[in-house]
Design an enzyme around this catalytic site. Sequence first.
Site, short mmCIF file in Angstrom:
data_model
loop_
_atom_site.label_atom_id
_atom_site.label_comp_id
_atom_site.label_asym_id
_atom_site.label_seq_id
_atom_site.Cartn_x
_atom_site.Cartn_y
_atom_site.Cartn_z
N GLY A 44 0.84 -1.19 0.00
CA GLY A 44 0.00 0.00 0.00
C GLY A 44 0.87 1.24 0.00
O GLY A 44 2.07 1.16 0.32
N GLN A 49 2.81 9.90 1.98
CA GLN A 49 4.17 9.37 2.03
C GLN A 49 5.06 9.89 0.90
O GLN A 49 6.28 9.84 1.01
CB GLN A 49 4.14 7.83 1.97
CG GLN A 49 3.54 7.20 3.20
CD GLN A 49 3.42 5.70 3.05
OE1 GLN A 49 2.48 5.20 2.45
NE2 GLN A 49 4.38 4.96 3.56
N CYS A 89 6.14 -0.36 7.56
CA CYS A 89 5.76 0.85 6.82
C CYS A 89 6.96 1.31 6.02
O CYS A 89 8.08 1.36 6.54
CB CYS A 89 5.32 1.94 7.80
SG CYS A 89 4.81 3.46 6.98
N LEU A 90 6.72 1.68 4.77
CA LEU A 90 7.81 2.16 3.92
C LEU A 90 8.39 3.47 4.45
O LEU A 90 9.52 3.82 4.12
CB LEU A 90 7.30 2.35 2.48
CG LEU A 90 6.84 1.06 1.78
CD1 LEU A 90 6.17 1.39 0.45
CD2 LEU A 90 8.00 0.10 1.59
N HIS A 131 -4.26 1.24 7.74
CA HIS A 131 -2.89 1.80 7.84
C HIS A 131 -2.74 2.99 6.89
O HIS A 131 -2.21 4.04 7.28
CB HIS A 131 -1.90 0.67 7.54
CG HIS A 131 -0.45 1.06 7.44
ND1 HIS A 131 0.50 0.61 8.33
CD2 HIS A 131 0.22 1.84 6.55
CE1 HIS A 131 1.69 1.10 7.99
NE2 HIS A 131 1.54 1.86 6.90
N GLU A 132 -3.21 2.83 5.66
CA GLU A 132 -3.09 3.93 4.67
C GLU A 132 -3.98 5.11 5.05
O GLU A 132 -3.59 6.28 4.88
CB GLU A 132 -3.45 3.45 3.26
CG GLU A 132 -2.68 2.25 2.73
CD GLU A 132 -1.18 2.32 2.92
OE1 GLU A 132 -0.65 3.43 3.04
OE2 GLU A 132 -0.55 1.25 2.99
N HIS A 135 -2.28 7.27 7.46
CA HIS A 135 -1.31 8.19 6.84
C HIS A 135 -1.99 9.48 6.40
O HIS A 135 -1.44 10.58 6.56
CB HIS A 135 -0.65 7.55 5.62
CG HIS A 135 0.50 6.64 5.91
ND1 HIS A 135 1.63 7.04 6.58
CD2 HIS A 135 0.69 5.33 5.60
CE1 HIS A 135 2.49 6.03 6.66
NE2 HIS A 135 1.94 4.97 6.07
#
Length: 167
Positions: A44, A49, A89-90, A131-132, A135
Amino acid sequence: MLSILEFPDPRLRTKAQPVSVFDPALQSLIDAMFATMYAAPGIGLAATQVNVHKQLLVADVSEEKNQPLVLINPKITLQEGHQVYQEGCLSVPGIYADVERADRIEVEALDRHGQPLRMGADGLLAVCVQHEMDHLLGKLFVDYLSPLKRDLVRRKLEKQRRAASVA
Ligand code: GNR
Ligand code: NI
């Protein structure tokens, strides 16, 4: 490829604004976000981000990487149950921690052309969408950890970055 902001970059705390224009620039952004997500690799990616503060996320939790999902201006309309999943997480590379979230959700959103969609998700897809969506609110999975653990994460990332910059 788009570059991904990393914790504790304060820009990750920006609250995203709704999307109202579905123009070619938006389509290019979505395509670039998918390319960035697949290359990472990740399941995702939220616009936040990549330092774009619009309510836009992409995801693909399939094994074959052939089920791309775009959610614009997403709203959770139902949440039920609880599940604990070890998240990564990236924007917090190399760190993994258990987070408790809803087990099943229903979401209303717009697709990449601005058409309304409703979807249900459970398991990993439900984790990923929650999660997204965090963000887009300026929230990271490490916010669910204790302040002590979050500070350990911050120091570990700083150390990793120092090591990478002299390598
Ligand atoms: O690639 C990702 N994997 C992942 C694993 C468990 C829970 C959430 C995620 S999302 C993450 C990509 C990312 O950082 N999206 O914001
Ligand atoms: Ni993330």
